[in-house]
Design a protein around this motif. Structure first.
Motif, mmCIF file in Angstrom:
data_model
loop_
_atom_site.group_PDB
_atom_site.id
_atom_site.type_symbol
_atom_site.label_atom_id
_atom_site.label_comp_id
_atom_site.label_asym_id
_atom_site.label_seq_id
_atom_site.Cartn_x
_atom_site.Cartn_y
_atom_site.Cartn_z
ATOM 1 N N ASN A 96 -3.872 47.625 8.345
ATOM 2 C CA ASN A 96 -4.305 48.431 9.481
ATOM 3 C C ASN A 96 -4.350 49.913 9.143
ATOM 4 O OD1 ASN A 96 -4.539 46.176 11.189
ATOM 5 N ND2 ASN A 96 -2.346 46.232 11.660
ATOM 6 N N SER A 97 -4.122 50.241 7.891
ATOM 7 C CA SER A 97 -4.104 51.636 7.464
ATOM 8 C C SER A 97 -5.133 51.861 6.370
ATOM 9 C CB SER A 97 -2.701 52.014 6.967
ATOM 10 O OG SER A 97 -1.725 51.776 7.951
ATOM 11 N N GLN A 98 -5.119 53.051 5.796
ATOM 12 C CA GLN A 98 -5.971 53.357 4.657
ATOM 13 C C GLN A 98 -5.089 53.839 3.507
ATOM 14 O OE1 GLN A 98 -6.859 55.006 7.799
ATOM 15 N NE2 GLN A 98 -7.904 53.061 8.229
ATOM 16 N N GLY A 99 -5.544 53.647 2.287
ATOM 17 C CA GLY A 99 -4.743 54.059 1.146
ATOM 18 C C GLY A 99 -5.589 54.299 -0.085
ATOM 19 N N ILE A 100 -4.937 54.811 -1.142
ATOM 20 C CA ILE A 100 -5.590 55.014 -2.424
ATOM 21 C C ILE A 100 -4.751 54.381 -3.512
ATOM 22 C CG2 ILE A 100 -6.722 57.171 -1.742
ATOM 23 C CD1 ILE A 100 -4.509 58.663 -3.256
ATOM 24 N N ARG A 101 -5.379 54.017 -4.619
ATOM 25 C CA ARG A 101 -4.662 53.469 -5.768
ATOM 26 C C ARG A 101 -4.560 54.551 -6.839
ATOM 27 N NH1 ARG A 101 -4.022 47.973 -5.813
ATOM 28 N NH2 ARG A 101 -5.183 46.789 -4.227
ATOM 29 N N LEU A 102 -3.345 54.799 -7.324
ATOM 30 C CA LEU A 102 -3.155 55.819 -8.348
ATOM 31 C C LEU A 102 -3.383 55.230 -9.735
ATOM 32 C CD1 LEU A 102 0.060 57.597 -7.013
ATOM 33 C CD2 LEU A 102 -2.307 58.302 -6.734
ATOM 34 N N LYS B 76 -11.166 56.823 -4.185
ATOM 35 C CA LYS B 76 -11.787 56.424 -2.939
ATOM 36 C C LYS B 76 -10.744 55.869 -1.986
ATOM 37 C CE LYS B 76 -15.467 53.458 -1.115
ATOM 38 N NZ LYS B 76 -16.501 52.446 -1.459
ATOM 39 N N ILE B 77 -10.761 56.361 -0.744
ATOM 40 C CA ILE B 77 -9.851 55.854 0.276
ATOM 41 C C ILE B 77 -10.350 54.475 0.713
ATOM 42 C CG2 ILE B 77 -8.934 56.187 2.598
ATOM 43 C CD1 ILE B 77 -9.161 59.191 2.176
ATOM 44 N N GLN B 78 -9.464 53.491 0.671
ATOM 45 C CA GLN B 78 -9.838 52.124 0.996
ATOM 46 C C GLN B 78 -8.981 51.594 2.141
ATOM 47 O OE1 GLN B 78 -9.182 50.318 -2.836
ATOM 48 N NE2 GLN B 78 -11.321 50.570 -3.435
ATOM 49 N N LYS B 79 -9.483 50.589 2.816
ATOM 50 C CA LYS B 79 -8.729 49.980 3.918
ATOM 51 C C LYS B 79 -7.571 49.177 3.345
ATOM 52 C CE LYS B 79 -9.320 47.122 8.077
ATOM 53 N NZ LYS B 79 -8.655 48.151 8.908
#
Length: 297
Positions: A253-259, A247-250
């Protein structure tokens, strides 16, 4: 004013130029770095002309405080370099602790993932306090060289003993001017190490390139189809194992994912590693950026 052996500091620049001027070595991002590990005073070395030629300096340190008259005075010993701490300095260079202070020198890092491999190190020294350091470098596949002052028979006998005990690969008079035995040995060793890196990288590339297509007999075609079927099943199973819904999370000021951990382990990724993200057919591809090759002197 500190006095240095002949050819110092010129040898520092000349050894770097050997690699810089070789287009093949540059293609593989090879470079030479210099470090000093000394039982002398670190502040004195840092105040000398050679500081600008080296990547790091390890030496003894004193702690100073101001007295009641606001004058600086030495209050205690801050850090000392001896037989044991010299090897610690070598491991710090090996693991890249000097470049990444947040890492712990005792942290377990696979040899192949370390910043400067022992086999790419050249350790040059002259005293008994260097024996443990010589042993660490030799055990890791690195190169060792001992020096002695001109006409000093006692020092000569000492380095000869180091050679007899297989502590050092070679020794010579402490003269680094171009054309001397010491100069030629160091230059030759650097060129060999750099070429070994090139050969290893070329072998990796050649191993990853398949043979050109050829016409197959009906038997070979059948064998190939069976192999292809098995290979596809294997890849399919691997994809199932590696499949993850993320799931893309905030993130600020950007968005990211956890591997997930198992993906990091599969790609051999660790904290602070650099990755390349490429766009594929309806997908994104992650690749680990290859680190540069360092020859440590």
């Amino acid at each position: 004013k500190l006095k240095f052996y002949k050819g110092i500091p010129e040898i520092f620049e000349k050894t770097k130029e050997i690699v810089k001027q070789n287009s093949t070595f540059q293609e593989y991002n090879i470079k030479v770095e210099h470090y000093i590990v000394s039982t002398g005073m670190k502040n004195m070395i840092e105040g000398s002309i050679i500081k600008k030629y080296v990547e790091g300096i390890w030496g003894c340190e004193l702690i100073q405080i101001k007295d009641k008259d606001n004058n600086w005075e030495i209050s205690e010993i801050g850090y000392t370099i001896d037989n044991t701490s010299k090897t610690r300095a070598i491991f710090e260079i090996n693991k890249g602790i000097n470049k990444n202070p947040e890492y712990d020198v005792n942290a377990k890092i696979k040899e192949g993932n370390r910043r400067v491999l022992f086999k790419n190190m050249i350790y040059i020294a002259d005293g008994p306090s260097d024996v443990p350091a010589f042993s660490v470098i030799k055990k890791g596949g690195g190169s060792t060289f001992a020096i002695y002052p001109k006409s000093d028979r006692k020092a000569f006998q000492q380095v000869e003993k180091l050679r007899e005990d297989n502590r050092v690969d070679m020794y010579a008079e402490a003269d680094y001017f171009e054309g001397t035995t010491t100069y030629m040995w160091i230059i030759n060793k650097i060129e060999k190490l750099a070429q070994n890196i090139v050969n290893k990288e070329k072998s990796k590339l050649e191993a990853s390139i398949s043979d050109s297509p050829k016409h197959l007999t009906w038997f070979s075609q059948l064998t190939f189809l069976i192999f292809k079927y098995i290979l596809c099943i294997y890849l399919l199973e691997r994809e199932i194992i590696m499949a993850e819904v993320l799931k893309i999370q905030k993130w600020g000021n950007s968005q990211g994912i956890r591997l997930p951990k198992k993906i990091l382990e599969m790609l051999d990724l660790k904290v602070n590693d650099t990755i390349l993200i490429e766009e594929g057919d309806d997908c994104l591809k992650l690749k680990k950026i290859k680190k540069c090759n360092i020859i440590n002197l």
